[in-house]
Structure formats: C-alpha cells, structure tokens
Design a protein around this motif. Structure first.
Motif, PDB file in Angstrom:
ATOM      1  N   GLU A 193       0.826  -1.217   0.000  1.00 34.16           N
ATOM      2  CA  GLU A 193       0.000   0.000   0.000  1.00 34.16           C
ATOM      3  C   GLU A 193       0.862   1.269   0.000  1.00 34.16           C
ATOM      4  O   GLU A 193       0.419   2.305  -0.482  1.00 34.16           O
ATOM      5  N   LEU A 194       2.100   1.175   0.532  1.00 33.06           N
ATOM      6  CA  LEU A 194       2.986   2.347   0.502  1.00 33.06           C
ATOM      7  C   LEU A 194       3.291   2.723  -0.942  1.00 33.06           C
ATOM      8  O   LEU A 194       3.284   3.899  -1.312  1.00 33.06           O
ATOM      9  N   GLU A 196       1.518   1.816  -3.598  1.00 33.33           N
ATOM     10  CA  GLU A 196       0.288   2.259  -4.268  1.00 33.33           C
ATOM     11  C   GLU A 196      -0.056   3.691  -3.880  1.00 33.33           C
ATOM     12  O   GLU A 196      -0.484   4.484  -4.723  1.00 33.33           O
ATOM     13  N   ALA A 197       0.144   4.018  -2.595  1.00 34.88           N
ATOM     14  CA  ALA A 197      -0.164   5.381  -2.142  1.00 34.88           C
ATOM     15  C   ALA A 197       0.713   6.377  -2.895  1.00 34.88           C
ATOM     16  O   ALA A 197       0.233   7.410  -3.356  1.00 34.88           O
ATOM     17  N   ALA A 198       1.997   6.052  -3.040  1.00 35.72           N
ATOM     18  CA  ALA A 198       2.900   6.953  -3.753  1.00 35.72           C
ATOM     19  C   ALA A 198       2.475   7.094  -5.214  1.00 35.72           C
ATOM     20  O   ALA A 198       2.516   8.187  -5.785  1.00 35.72           O
ATOM     21  N   ARG A 199       2.037   5.993  -5.827  1.00 35.67           N
ATOM     22  CA  ARG A 199       1.592   6.038  -7.226  1.00 35.67           C
ATOM     23  C   ARG A 199       0.368   6.947  -7.366  1.00 35.67           C
ATOM     24  O   ARG A 199       0.284   7.756  -8.278  1.00 35.67           O
ATOM     25  N   ALA A 203       3.544   9.832  -8.021  1.00 36.04           N
ATOM     26  CA  ALA A 203       4.960   9.503  -8.196  1.00 36.04           C
ATOM     27  C   ALA A 203       5.158   8.582  -9.410  1.00 36.04           C
ATOM     28  O   ALA A 203       4.356   7.683  -9.653  1.00 36.04           O
ATOM     29  N   GLN A 207      10.459   7.808  -9.080  1.00 34.04           N
ATOM     30  CA  GLN A 207      10.272   8.516  -7.813  1.00 34.04           C
ATOM     31  C   GLN A 207       9.905   7.561  -6.681  1.00 34.04           C
ATOM     32  O   GLN A 207      10.321   7.745  -5.546  1.00 34.04           O
ATOM     33  N   ARG A 211      12.356   7.793  -3.703  1.00 30.74           N
ATOM     34  CA  ARG A 211      11.842   8.504  -2.536  1.00 30.74           C
ATOM     35  C   ARG A 211      11.190   7.602  -1.502  1.00 30.74           C
ATOM     36  O   ARG A 211      11.072   7.975  -0.339  1.00 30.74           O
ATOM     37  N   ILE A 212      10.687   6.451  -1.935  1.00 27.04           N
ATOM     38  CA  ILE A 212       9.980   5.589  -0.980  1.00 27.04           C
ATOM     39  C   ILE A 212      10.772   4.313  -0.697  1.00 27.04           C
ATOM     40  O   ILE A 212      11.096   4.014   0.449  1.00 27.04           O
ATOM     41  N   PRO A 215      14.851   4.731   0.539  1.00 21.81           N
ATOM     42  CA  PRO A 215      15.031   5.228   1.905  1.00 21.81           C
ATOM     43  C   PRO A 215      14.627   4.195   2.969  1.00 21.81           C
ATOM     44  O   PRO A 215      15.063   4.272   4.108  1.00 21.81           O
ATOM     45  N   LEU A 216      13.765   3.236   2.584  1.00 18.77           N
ATOM     46  CA  LEU A 216      13.338   2.221   3.548  1.00 18.77           C
ATOM     47  C   LEU A 216      14.198   0.962   3.452  1.00 18.77           C
ATOM     48  O   LEU A 216      13.968  -0.006   4.154  1.00 18.77           O
ATOM     49  N   THR A 297      14.012   3.325  10.577  1.00 22.52           N
ATOM     50  CA  THR A 297      12.955   3.055   9.594  1.00 22.52           C
ATOM     51  C   THR A 297      11.646   2.663  10.265  1.00 22.52           C
ATOM     52  O   THR A 297      10.688   3.399  10.224  1.00 22.52           O
ATOM     53  N   GLY A 301       5.904   0.488  11.939  1.00 15.50           N
ATOM     54  CA  GLY A 301       5.390   1.659  12.656  1.00 15.50           C
ATOM     55  C   GLY A 301       4.778   1.356  13.988  1.00 15.50           C
ATOM     56  O   GLY A 301       3.840   0.677  14.163  1.00 15.50           O
TER      57      GLY A 301
END
Lengths: 301, 356
Positions: A193-194, A196-199, A203, A207, A211-212, A215-216, A297, A301
């Motif tokens: 989902e991360l 997909e959210a960026a798309r 992005a 990108q 960017r996603i 970095p992770l 990271t 969460g």
C-alpha cells in the motif's frame, strides 16, 4: 533486547540467580569473542616479530603476545618487496566501484521484479535464480575469452580486449543473482500500500524507487554492501587470470610476491595486517549505518 | 469535483470473473459507500476506479473524461488506505506534502496547503513528528490530510476505519461526515461494516459476488430491500427469515403462515398467488411481546443492553427468531413468549429471493 527481557524476568522470579546467570552469559560471550579474535591477534603480533622468533613462539601463548624482539621491520620490508599501497588502492577502487554500481543496478532490478508488471518477468526471475547454483569457476574460462575480445573506448581511443584493466575486474561482478535476490526478498516485505499510495499521489516509478523504496531499504543495502565488499576484496582467481600487470593487481593476487624466492612469514603477516585495515574500516562504518537504519525506519510503525 | 460513471465494468483474473458488469453513476459531491461481505469485489471496484487494477471491460469516467487507460496520478483522485500507508521515513509534514512535492509545487504553496489541511484535521501540533510517534487515529488523520491537500476531484477510502478501536471508529466516522460536509467533494468509501455504511452514506451500493444487489439511500435499503441478500445484510441485528405459504392476497397485502405461526398479514408490491412459497422477513426491532402474537416460542438467549433487550426465541419447527425489545424486559431463559410483528414493516420474498 531479548537478553534484557529475560534478565528482567529472572530478576522478578529469583534475584539470587541473576548475577550468576549474567556471569555465565558474559563468560560464554567472551570465549566466543576470543575464538574469533585470536587469529587476528596472532596475525598482528607475528607481523611485529622476526621469522625465527615467530615460528618458535607458535609453541606457546607467546604467539599472541607482543614479547621478544618487537619491531616494524617486517612492514618496512613488505613495502620494499611489493607495491603494497598500489595493491590496496587497486582493490579499494575495484571493490568500491563494484559495490556502488552493484547496489544501484541490483536494487533497480529487484524493484522491477517486485513492483512492476512486465512480460517475461517470471522467466527472467527463474533464470536469475538459476545463476545462483552455477559456480564461478565453471564460467571463468568462457568469461576470460569474452573479456579478452571486448571493445573499450578509453584514452587511447577504441581498443579491443579488456585484460589488464579495472573494468575487467568490475563489470562482470556488478550484477549477481544473490544481490538481486536479497533486494527482491526485502522489497516483497515492504507494505504494497505504501507503493500504491505513492503512485496515487503522482509519483513515477523512478520517484517511488528513489523517494519511498530506497530510503526504507537501509538494512538490505548494508547487508548487500558487506557481502559484496567481502566477495570483491577477496577476489583471487579472476584477477589472477585477467591481470598480468602490477598496475591493476589487487591485494590477494599481490600475496604471491611473498612466496617467491624465500617465504618470509613475518612480511606476509605484515602484508595481511595492512590489507585487513580497509575491510575492518568498511565493516565498522557500515555496521553503524546498519544499526541506524534499523532503528530509524520502523516500517511496521 | 466530479461525478463518477461506471458502464458495464468487469474485472477478470484469468477465467475467474470477480466484477460481473457494474453500471453505476455517482453524482458530483455525493458520499457513496460500497458495502458487502469479504470477497464481494468492493475493494477491487474501488481499486479499479483508483487505477491500481486494470479494467477488463467497460468504461469508467471521472467527470466527462474516460479514464480507463490513465495512470492513477492522472485521474484527479486521492486514496486513503486501510493501513494508512503513510511513509515511515518522512515527518507528518513531508507525508502530507508528498503529492505536492512530487508535482513540484513551490515551498510557499506547500506550506500554506499543509497548514490548511492540518487546521481542518486539528493536527497542527503533529506536523514535525514521525509516523512511529503517532497513534492509529493520528495516522489516519495524516493519511486523510495527504488526500485533501491536492484537492482531488474524487476521494477514495478503502476500509479506512477498520484498524481503529471501536470508540475511535465512532469519532472518526463523525469527522469523516463533517469533512464531507465541509469539502463537498465526491467520496467513495468501501466498508464491510453496514453501520458505517448506514451512518455515512448519501447512497449505498450493496455488492455480493461481484454483482450490484441494490443501490439506494440508507433508509431505502433498510425499508425496501430489493432481495433477501440486501435484507439480511442491512440492519443489525440481522433480519429474521421464515419460510411461509401465502393463503391469499388482497388490497396490497398478503396473508401468509408457516407451520408453527398463526396467520400474518404482510404488505406486497406485486400480487402473490394462493399456495405460493415465500420467505417472510421480520426485523428484530419490529417485533413486540404480546399475549396473543402469532409467533410462539421459548426464550433461548437474552442479551441485556440497558436501553433494549435482545432475545432469541426457538420456534417448535426449529427456527430461531431474534427480537430487539425496548427497555429492560423481565424474561428468563426457557420462558414461553408470544411475539407480534409490526405488520406494516414486514417483507416478503419469492422463491428466487426477490422482494414481492
């Protein structure tokens, strides 16, 4: 963490046992550490001793202690016998460039395998994984034949044959199945989902990667870098085959200088101590990055 | 803002068809909820609108534009995911501004829009925190904040409240309602929770097995369910169903009875013939205790909620009838009871499950 938890638990149950348990745990850890560190101590101590003493000390614990006739003569002689700094520089260049290129290319490949839908993906993945079971020795000769005829545009214009160069030591090792596979496995565990959210947020794939995903990817980058660094720094067979000139010779092939004419063990130990420094430095730097990346990271969460 | 139009939308994975032709118009500014059980295709349908799944057949338009082949970023949509999908390595501010950063918006514009979103969602004090320092409800706010800064034409929500605890869910539900009233944006919301659907929606789309069962306002669905599925899915506790036989019908009503009930008069929209097998639907809230009700059974279960008492009564034929009785009713387990339905609120369905 688990040690802390279990020691807390034991505190609440049986406070008397706590100190003893801790002592036993530390004793075991110290023993393991000693087993791992003794060869290094032996190497460094031996590098400071003349050959006669070095061999006689191996019969006692003195082999691990800075006793007797201690000097840096072996280092001085090692530098005289072989261009040590040149070899270390060559290895650091070859290893450094390969590690960086490999991390970029293999992570992009892993990204494409995991996140992008393209025709032939499954087949390519199968082929990639198949390369994992092919030992390098079996492809070394064909690879040598190819490398000896490849074109290159350099300072002298167009030339053919890559022997005696940096690129012949770098290019064949930029992509390898294991590194791509490490990235694939790590990327698969990132929440879809991360991405997909960026798309949805607009992005592009590039990108999303930069960017996603990257970095992770700290932990897998550190792991892949360490594995690649060790494999490249320890290269022996391939450079032996493709590099005849001293100018491009890496450290492991350079070892043979010390076995020619007379076998000088003290100088070998001095040489080995010197060429271990970049490895330890690299590992220590990356170990910090590794721990920092895990701490910051927190993908879940 | 824009309307969304689906015409003959289908989705297949190989030979398996999961969305079997959906025709639907969602008006500009409408809050539409897709509701249905797990696996009914509601999330797939939403993801097709988002552009995260390909459309196998049919036409999807947002506003006047057909968007079948447009990537998500060109559809003027924003989506809030069940897992929030906020980027763990960015601060709240960076998360909310992500879409604007990608679009290359100038810093002043970003700051202003982030501040505006933070004000609407009351999270100004959270902007410099990392997601790991936020609670579930706060993360959900960040996800919504990220959606609203870009001023999309359509908001898509994929079960956004299902990871929250019950109390927070009720709060967030009210906030979403308020947000819709404030923004007046077209919103499409997917949930399996019919209470969420009933409370939030202007329009509910009930889906089952990839087919739209009924589209209507919450109360239309509650009072005039089109079929057995919708009748059973909407309303809590669930509607009771009893197999009955029609005796006769007259003046828009049918007299029906089951083996162990007395005659019951229920409204019908069409005519039924004598002897026709039907299913009678009675909502638990439309049953009352009476001395001479047509449904007799023994109490098997009592749930006391204070403001109402939910009982389950076993009929001689084995049916379990659930009734929600107002207030605290003094009943004991095993006690025989008689229940009477409110005859204006009954539903009849034919053998194929369609309301008659």
């Amino acid at each position: 963490m688990s040690a802390q938890v279990s020691s807390n638990a034991s505190t609440s149950r049986a406070p008397d046992n706590h100190g003893l348990r801790l002592a036993v745990r530390y004793l075991v850890l110290v023993l393991i550490a000693i087993i791992f560190i003794f060869p290094l101590i032996f190497m460094i101590m031996s590098s400071l001793k003349p050959d006669g003493q070095l061999l006689s000390d191996t019969r006692s614990l003195a082999a691990f202690l800075p006793v007797g006739d201690i000097s840096f003569d072996n280092y001085v002689d090692a530098f005289k016998r072989a261009p040590v700094l040149l070899f270390v520089t060559n290895s650091v260049i070859v290893t450094g460039v390969t590690v960086v290129l490999s991390l970029v290319v293999c992570s992009i490949a892993g990204f494409a395998f995991v996140f992008i839908d393209w025709r032939g993906r499954e087949l390519m993945l199968t082929l990639l994984l198949a390369t994992l079971i092919v030992p390098f020795e079996t492809i070394a000769i064909p690879l040598l034949l190819i490398a000896s005829k490849l074109p290159w545009i350099g300072a002298e214009g167009l030339t053919f044959g890559w022997l005696n160069s940096y690129q012949v030591q770098i290019v064949p090792f930029v992509v390898d199945g294991l590194t791509v596979y490490l990235f694939i496995q790590y990327f698969k565990d990132l929440p879809g989902e991360l991405i997909e959210a960026a798309r949805v947020e607009g992005a592009t794939w590039w990108q999303v990667y930069r960017r996603i995903v990257m970095p992770l990817a700290g932990p897998v980058v550190a792991t892949a870098a360490i594995l690649k660094f060790l494999a490249m720094y320890n290269q022996y067979l391939w450079p032996l085959m493709v590099v005849q000139e001293e100018t491009y010779r890496p450290v492991m092939v350079g070892l043979q200088y010390f076995f020619q004419l007379n076998r000088a063990w003290g100088e070998i130990m001095a040489y080995l101590s010197l060429i271990t420094v970049p490895v330890l430095a690299f590992y220590l730097v990356l170990q910090r990055a590794f721990i920092a990346s895990i701490a910051s990271t927190g993908v879940k969460g | 803002m824009a309307s969304v139009t689906l015409k003959g939308i289908k989705k297949s994975y190989g030979v398996t068809e999961v969305i079997k032709g959906v025709d639907l118009t969602i008006a500009d500014g409408e809050f539409t909820v897709f509701v249905g059980p797990s696996g009914c295709g509601k999330s797939t349908l939403l993801r097709m609108i988002a552009g995260l799944e390909d459309i196998s057949a049919g036409t999807l338009s947002i506003g006047e534009q057909v968007v079948n082949d447009l990537p998500p970023k060109d559809r003027r949509i924003a989506m809030v995911f069940q897992s929030y999908a906020i980027f763990p390595h960015m601060t709240v501010r960076e998360n909310v501004a992500f879409g604007l950063t990608i679009a290359g918006a100038p810093k002043e514009e970003k700051d202003a829009k982030v501040a505006e979103a933070a004000r609407i969602l009351q999270m100004e004090h959270l902007l410099d925190r990392r997601p790991s320092q936020l609670s579930g409800g706060q993360r959900q706010r960040v996800a919504i904040g990220r959606a609203i800064v870009r001023k999309p034409a359509v908001f898509l929500f994929d079960e956004p409240l299902s990871n929250l605890d019950a109390a927070l869910r009720v709060d967030m539900r009210m906030e979403l309602s308020k947000l819709h009233a404030d923004l007046k944006a077209t919103m499409i919301y997917v949930t399996h929770d019919q209470v969420e659907a009933m409370t939030l929606a202007d329009k509910i789309v009930v889906l089952n097995a990839g087919i739209v069962q009924q589209v209507g306002s919450p109360l239309e669905l509650y009072h005039q369910p089109a079929n057995l599925f919708v009748a059973g899915f909407i309303g809590s506790p669930k509607m009771n169903f009893i197999e009955v036989t029609a005796a006769r019908s007259e003046d828009g009503r049918a007299i029906v009875s089951a083996t162990d009930t007395g005659p019951i008069s229920a409204p019908v929209r069409t005519s039924v013939s004598a002897g026709q097998k039907l299913t009678l639907g009675i909502r638990p809230h439309h049953l009352a205790l009476t001395a001479d009700g047509p449904i007799a059974g023994n109490v098997r279960l009592i749930e006391r909620l204070g403001h109402e008492t939910i009982i389950s009564a076993a009929l001689p034929s084995g049916y379990e009838i659930v009734a929600a009785l107002a207030g605290d009713v003094g009943l004991t387990l095993g006690q025989p009871v008689r229940l009477a339905p409110e005859t204006s609120e009954l539903h009849l369905f034919d053998a194929s499950g369609v309301a008659v």
